[in-house]
Scaffold this motif. Structure first.
Motif, PDB file in Angstrom:
ATOM      1  N   LEU A 158     -10.250  69.280 -41.567  1.00 22.02           N
ATOM      2  CA  LEU A 158     -10.952  68.813 -42.756  1.00 22.02           C
ATOM      3  C   LEU A 158     -10.936  69.917 -43.810  1.00 22.02           C
ATOM      4  N   PHE A 159     -10.445  69.608 -44.996  1.00 22.23           N
ATOM      5  CA  PHE A 159     -10.354  70.622 -46.044  1.00 22.23           C
ATOM      6  C   PHE A 159     -11.589  70.634 -46.935  1.00 22.23           C
ATOM      7  N   MET A 160     -12.176  71.816 -47.098  1.00 23.17           N
ATOM      8  CA  MET A 160     -13.318  71.978 -48.005  1.00 23.17           C
ATOM      9  C   MET A 160     -12.967  73.119 -48.962  1.00 23.17           C
ATOM     10  N   THR A 161     -13.785  73.312 -49.981  1.00 18.78           N
ATOM     11  CA  THR A 161     -13.377  74.301 -50.975  1.00 18.78           C
ATOM     12  C   THR A 161     -13.868  75.722 -50.720  1.00 18.78           C
ATOM     13  N   GLY A 162     -14.956  75.889 -49.980  1.00 20.30           N
ATOM     14  CA  GLY A 162     -15.455  77.250 -49.795  1.00 20.30           C
ATOM     15  C   GLY A 162     -16.378  77.399 -48.606  1.00 20.30           C
ATOM     16  N   GLN A 163     -16.763  78.625 -48.362  1.00 20.29           N
ATOM     17  CA  GLN A 163     -17.598  78.955 -47.222  1.00 20.29           C
ATOM     18  C   GLN A 163     -18.880  78.129 -47.180  1.00 20.29           C
ATOM     19  N   ASP A 164     -19.538  78.085 -48.320  1.00 22.37           N
ATOM     20  CA  ASP A 164     -20.815  77.413 -48.369  1.00 22.37           C
ATOM     21  C   ASP A 164     -20.684  75.937 -47.991  1.00 22.37           C
ATOM     22  N   CYS A 204     -18.364  58.532 -26.491  1.00 18.21           N
ATOM     23  CA  CYS A 204     -17.048  59.051 -26.850  1.00 18.21           C
ATOM     24  C   CYS A 204     -16.882  60.454 -26.276  1.00 18.21           C
ATOM     25  N   MET A 205     -15.715  61.044 -26.503  1.00 19.35           N
ATOM     26  CA  MET A 205     -15.447  62.354 -25.910  1.00 19.35           C
ATOM     27  C   MET A 205     -16.277  63.463 -26.570  1.00 19.35           C
ATOM     28  N   ASP A 206     -16.274  64.612 -25.926  1.00 19.60           N
ATOM     29  CA  ASP A 206     -17.003  65.757 -26.479  1.00 19.60           C
ATOM     30  C   ASP A 206     -16.317  66.247 -27.747  1.00 19.60           C
ATOM     31  N   VAL A 207     -17.049  67.059 -28.497  1.00 23.57           N
ATOM     32  CA  VAL A 207     -16.456  67.568 -29.727  1.00 23.57           C
ATOM     33  C   VAL A 207     -16.960  68.988 -30.012  1.00 23.57           C
ATOM     34  N   VAL A 208     -16.056  69.829 -30.490  1.00 21.14           N
ATOM     35  CA  VAL A 208     -16.453  71.166 -30.959  1.00 21.14           C
ATOM     36  C   VAL A 208     -16.122  71.233 -32.445  1.00 21.14           C
ATOM     37  N   ILE A 209     -17.030  71.806 -33.205  1.00 28.73           N
ATOM     38  CA  ILE A 209     -16.796  71.906 -34.647  1.00 28.73           C
ATOM     39  C   ILE A 209     -16.627  73.373 -35.016  1.00 28.73           C
ATOM     40  N   LEU A 210     -15.517  73.696 -35.652  1.00 32.13           N
ATOM     41  CA  LEU A 210     -15.219  75.104 -35.940  1.00 32.13           C
ATOM     42  C   LEU A 210     -14.938  75.345 -37.420  1.00 32.13           C
ATOM     43  N   PRO A 211     -15.488  76.432 -37.967  1.00 32.60           N
ATOM     44  CA  PRO A 211     -15.171  76.787 -39.351  1.00 32.60           C
ATOM     45  C   PRO A 211     -13.900  77.629 -39.402  1.00 32.60           C
ATOM     46  N   LEU A 212     -13.248  77.625 -40.541  1.00 30.80           N
ATOM     47  CA  LEU A 212     -12.081  78.491 -40.731  1.00 30.80           C
ATOM     48  C   LEU A 212     -11.936  78.824 -42.205  1.00 30.80           C
ATOM     49  N   TYR A 213     -12.213  80.078 -42.545  1.00 31.22           N
ATOM     50  CA  TYR A 213     -12.004  80.518 -43.921  1.00 31.22           C
ATOM     51  C   TYR A 213     -11.721  82.011 -43.924  1.00 31.22           C
ATOM     52  N   ILE A 229     -13.001  69.596 -34.325  1.00 28.79           N
ATOM     53  CA  ILE A 229     -12.989  69.315 -35.756  1.00 28.79           C
ATOM     54  C   ILE A 229     -12.978  70.667 -36.449  1.00 28.79           C
ATOM     55  N   ILE A 230     -11.933  70.941 -37.180  1.00 33.41           N
ATOM     56  CA  ILE A 230     -11.834  72.222 -37.857  1.00 33.41           C
ATOM     57  C   ILE A 230     -12.079  72.017 -39.345  1.00 33.41           C
ATOM     58  N   VAL A 231     -13.099  72.711 -39.827  1.00 37.87           N
ATOM     59  CA  VAL A 231     -13.431  72.585 -41.250  1.00 37.87           C
ATOM     60  C   VAL A 231     -12.947  73.853 -41.930  1.00 37.87           C
ATOM     61  N   ALA A 232     -11.946  73.704 -42.793  1.00 31.56           N
ATOM     62  CA  ALA A 232     -11.259  74.885 -43.305  1.00 31.56           C
ATOM     63  C   ALA A 232     -11.104  74.855 -44.819  1.00 31.56           C
ATOM     64  N   THR A 233     -10.881  76.020 -45.381  1.00 26.68           N
ATOM     65  CA  THR A 233     -10.500  76.104 -46.793  1.00 26.68           C
ATOM     66  C   THR A 233      -8.989  75.906 -46.851  1.00 26.68           C
TER      67      THR A 233
END
Length: 705
Positions: free
Chosen positions: A220-226, A247-256, A278-282
Motif C-alpha cells: 500500500l503506497f502512502m506519502t509519508g511517515q505520519d 480469515c488468515m492471520d495478518v502482519v502489518i509492516l511500515p516501510l519508509y 500488508i506493507i505500508v510504504a512510501t
DNA sequence: CGTTTTCGA
C-alpha cells in the motif's frame, strides 16, 4: 553453475551490430530483461575492453554495489579486480578493472578531473528514465562528448518505453533497440471515483482484499511517515474487529526511508506461514526497494515531492498526483513473482487525462546552483549555461537563480566566468553556500568546526523521531539530555553533539541512548572525513604534512564560525527579501533560514535574550501564502521576551491544517514573528518594531552613561 | 502543540 537465459540474450547480435555502427544507441529494456547485468559482459566479450573500460552508471549506491557483485560472480572473478564498483566513500576498482559499475554522481565527479572520460571505451547510462538530476547532467555532457570522442567512445542509454523516442531525438536520432522484459500480467482495477479520504479508502481496500482474496502480500503506497503510521493504526484496529478464524492471520509492516534499518529488515525477512503481510510504504518501494511476495498493490495515486521555488530560494514538500509512469511502476510491483492486481483509487479517466505522462524531472524542480557551478568548472568552450543542451530544459528563472546564487558567494564574477574560489568550491561535494562557508572557515581558522557543521548539515536529520508510542501523552523523545547549543543556535548544537559523540569514541550505543539516528551520524562522520581530505588536498602546495592535518582540528571562537557560515549563506535571503533589509541571514538546511544574531535588531544582550531568529519559509509559501515573513525563535528565550513585551498581539497557531489568524488577511509588508515554545504563537510585526525601539533606546542610554 | 519523499557527490 547454470545461468538463467535472459530475454536480452536473444538480442545480442542486434545490440552489438547497432553499437558497432553507431556512436550512441538507446536500449529500451523493461524490468527483468537482464540489461543491467548482461550489457556490460556482452561488450566485454566483444572486445570493447581492450581499448578502455566499460562504465555502467546507476542512480543508486546499493544498485551499483549489488550489480557489480552479481556480475563478478557470473564471470567468476573477485569484486575489485576485473569487475569493480565505485561509489562515494568506496572505490573498489583496480588497474585490472574492465567493467566498472558506479553511481551517476560518481561519474559526474570524474568529469571534473577528466572531462573527456578517457578511461572509458563504453559508457552505459542505466535507468536513464528515472531522470535523476545527475543523469540529466550526464546526458547533456555525453551528448557533447560523443561527437568529440568519435569513434572510440560508445554510449548506450537504457530507458523505458515512454521516452525512448525522446532520448533518441536528443542523441541525433540514434537507433533504438527494444528488449522485452519478464513481468507477470497485472490486472488493473480502477475506482469509480476518488474516495473522500484516500487514507480510509486505502485501508478499506486492504481489508477487502484481505478477507476475500487468495493469499499474497499487499503493498500500500502512502506519502509519508505520519500517514503510514495512521494507516497502520487504523488497519490494526480494523483487523482486531474481524471475526476470529474468518480469515488468515495478518502482519502489518511500515516501510519508509528514515525507518531504522532493523525495522526495514522485517519486510525482507521470512514471513510466518499462512499469514498475509500488508506493507505500508512510501515511494521507496516504487524503485529503491523490492518487496518479494507482493501480489496486490493499492495505489492512491499520490506522492510527496520536493519542489524548489527560485523566487524565494527555498524548497518545499508537496503532495502531488503521481505520473502515469509512476502508476505503471507501482502496478508492476504486483507482478514480480506471479500474476497480480493493482487497485488504483482513482477513475480511469483521471489516469488518462489528469495525470502527467511522466514525472517532472528533478532538474526542473531543484536548485541548480551546484549543477551550474559544476558545468562552469568544466570550462567547456563555447558554452553558455543559459543555452546548455538538456534533455528537458530547466526554466530560465531556475538558471538565473543559480547564477545569482553563485555570484553572491563569489563563485562567478560579473561576467559569469568561474573564479578561482569557484573552482575550489566545485570540488567540494556540497551545495555552493556550504562550500563557500568552509573556505571562509579556513581563513578564519575554524575549519575544524565548520567541517563538522557542514557534515551534519549534509545528512538527513540526526535526530530520530520515534513513532508516537500508543496513547502516551509524552512523546518518547530521548534526546533531552543532549547539548542544546545554549541558545546559540542549531549549528552550534550540531557541533556540540558531534563533539560529544567524538568524546565518546563514536560509540553507536551512545547515539541510541541519546535518540540520534545512527545512520545519519555515521554518514556525517564519513562526509567530514572526505571534506577534510579535499580541503587539504587543495592546500597542499608547499605546506608540510603536519601543519595540514592540524588545520583540520583548528577551533576558533563561535563568532568566527558564525562569520564563516555567514560568508556562505549571508545575504542570500537578505538579497531576496527586501523587507528584511538590515537583517543578515544564514541558512539551515534548505527550509530554515536563520537571521544571524549579530545582525538582528534584537541582539543578544547581557541578559542573554534573543539568541537567534529563524525564518520559516515553508510555512509562508505553502500553508499561509498571506504571511510574508515568519520569524521562529527558540523556546528558551521566548518567555522572558513575552514578559518584557506588553500589549502584544499574540495569536495561537495550531498546526498547519488550521489557519493562523483566520479570515484575516495581513498586510503584505508586515513581518510576523512566530515564537516557538511548547506551543506556537504569532506576534504581530508592530511588536518587533516596538522591541527594536526599546532595544535601541536601551543601547543609547547605556552609551550615554 | 508539530515533524520531512527519495536519491546522490
Amino acid at each position: 553453475m547454470g545461468l538463467a537465459v535472459l530475454p536480452i540474450h536473444a538480442y545480442t547480435s542486434e545490440i552489438l551490430e547497432t553499437v558497432a555502427k553507431n556512436a550512441v544507441c538507446v536500449l529500451i529494456g523493461e524490468t527483468g530483461s537482464g540489461k543491467t547485468t548482461q550489457l556490460s559482459q556482452m561488450f566485454h566479450q566483444a572486445g570493447y575492453t581492450k581499448s578502455g573500460r566499460i562504465g555502467v552508471t546507476q542512480p543508486r549506491r546499493v544498485a551499483a554495489v549489488s550489480v557489480a557483485r552479481r556480475v563478478a560472480f557470473e564471470m567468476g572473478v573477485q569484486v575489485g579486480e576485473d569487475v569493480g564498483y565505485s561509489i562515494r566513500f568506496e572505490d573498489r576498482t583496480s588497474s585490472k578493472t574492465a567493467i566498472k559499475y558506479l553511481t551517476d554522481g560518481c561519474l559526474l565527479r570524474e568529469c571534473l578531473f577528466d572531462p573527456e572520460l578517457h578511461q572509458y571505451s563504453v559508457i552505459i547510462l542505466d535507468e536513464a528514465h528515472e531522470r535523476s538530476l545527475n543523469t540529466d547532467i550526464l546526458l547533456g555532457l555525453l551528448r557533447r562528448l560523443v561527437s568529440k570522442r568519435k569513434p572510440e567512445l560508445k554510449v548506450v542509454i537504457t530507458s523505458a518505453t515512454l521516452d525512448g523516442e525522446k532520448m533518441s531525438d536528443f542523441f541525433f536520432k540514434c537507433p533504438i533497440v527494444r528488449v522485452p522484459g519478464k513481468l507477470y500480467p497485472v490486472q488493473i482495477l480502477y475506482s469509480k471515483e476518488r474516495p473522500v479520504s484516500y487514507l480510509d479508502g486505502a485501508v478499506q481496500t486492504a481489508l477487502d482484499i484481505h478477507v476475500s482474496e487468495p493469499p499474497g502480500d499487499i503493498l500500500l503506497f502512502m506519502t509519508g511517515q505520519d500517514e503510514i503510521e495512521k494507516a497502520i493504526a487504523k488497519l490494526e484496529e480494523e483487523v482486531q474487529s474481524l471475526d476470529e478464524g474468518s480469515c488468515m492471520d495478518v502482519v502489518i509492516l511500515p516501510l519508509y526511508g528514515s525507518l531504522p534499518p532493523e525495522m526495514q529488515a522485517r519486510v525482507f525477512g521470512q514471513p510466518p506461514d499462512n499469514c498475509r503481510r500488508i506493507i505500508v510504504a512510501t515511494n521507496i518501494a516504487e524503485t529503491s526497494l523490492t518487496v518479494d511476495g507482493v501480489v496486490y498493490v493499492i495505489d492512491p495515486g499520490l506522492v510527496k515531492q520536493r519542489q524548489y521555488n527560485p523566487a524565494s530560494g527555498m524548497d518545499s514538500l508537496a503532495v502531488v498526483p503521481i505520473s502515469r509512469v509512476q502508476a505503471i511502476q507501482r502496478a508492476g510491483r504486483a507482478g514480480r513473482t506471479r500474476p497480480g492486481r493493482c487497485y488504483r483509487l482513482y477513475p480511469e479517466a483521471a489516469y488518462e487525462h489528469e495525470l502527467l505522462a511522466a514525472t517532472v524531472p528533478e532538474i526542473q524542480r531543484s536548485s541548480l546552483a551546484g549543477t551550474v557551478l559544476h558545468l562552469k568548472s568544466l570550462e567547456l568552450p563555447d558554452i553558455d549555461i543559459l543555452d546548455f543542451d538538456f534533455l528537458d530544459q530547466p526554466s530560465l528563472e531556475l538558471l538565473e537563480d543559480a547564477l545569482s546564487q553563485l555570484y553572491i558567494v563569489d563563485a562567478i564574477d560579473k561576467s559569469g566566468s568561474i573564479t578561482a574560489l569557484g573552482k575550489r568550491m566545485a570540488e567540494l561535494p556540497l551545495e555552493p553556500a556550504l562550500a563557500r562557508a568552509l573556505i571562509a572557515a579556513e581563513e578564519l581558522d575554524c575549519l575544524g568546526q565548520a567541517l563538522t557543521v557542514a557534515a551534519v548539515l549534509s545528512c538527513e536529520s540526526i535526530f530520530y523521531n520515534a513513532p508516537r508510542q500508543g496513547k502516551e501523552k509524552k512523546r518518547a523523545r530521548e534526546h533531552g539530555s543532549l547539548p542544546n547549543g545554549r541558545g546559540l543556535g542549531d549549528h552550534i548544537q550540531y557541533l556540540q553533539i558531534y563533539d560529544a559523540w567524538e568524546k565518546n569514541n563514536f560509540d553507536l550505543e551512545w547515539c541510541k541512548e541519546n535518540g540520534l539516528q545512527i545512520r545519519a551520524m555515521k554518514f556525517a562522520r564519513d562526509v567530514r572525513r572526505q571534506l577534510g581530505q579535499i580541503m587539504l588536498r587543495k592546500k597542499r602546495d608547499g605546506e608540510p604534512e603536519k601543519r595540514e592535518s592540524s588545520s583540520l582540528r583548528k577551533v576558533g571562537s563561535a563568532r568566527a564560525l558564525r562569520q564563516a557560515l555567514c560568508k556562505g549563506f549571508g545575504n542570500r535571503l537578505a538579497h531576496r527579501l527586501p523587507h528584511h533589509n538590515g537583517y543578515r541571514c544564514i541558512g539551515h538546511k534548505s527550509q530554515l533560514v536563520q537571521i544571524h544574531p549579530s545582525a538582528c535588531p534584537l541582539e543578544v544582550d547581557e541578559e542573554g535574550l534573543l539568541p537567534e531568529w529563524v525564518l520559516y519559509h515553508e510555512l509562508i509559501s505553502t500553508t499561509h501564502p498571506f504571511i510574508r515573513h515568519v520569524c521562529m525563535v527558540e523556546g528558551s528565550w521566548v518567555e522572558p521576551l513575552l514578559k518584557k513585551m506588553d500589549n502584544m498581539d499574540i495569536r495561537g497557531l495550531s498546526g498547519r491544517k488550521t489557519p493562523i489568524v483566520p479570515e484575516k488577511r495581513l498586510e503584505d509588508d508586515k513581518a510576523m514573528v512566530m515564537a516557538r515554545t511548547g506551543s506556537q504563537q504569532v506576534l504581530s510585526s508592530t511588536l518587533v518594531d516596538a522591541a527594536r525601539e526599546r532595544f535601541l533606546a536601551r543601547k543609547q542610554s547605556k552609551a550615554n552613561k
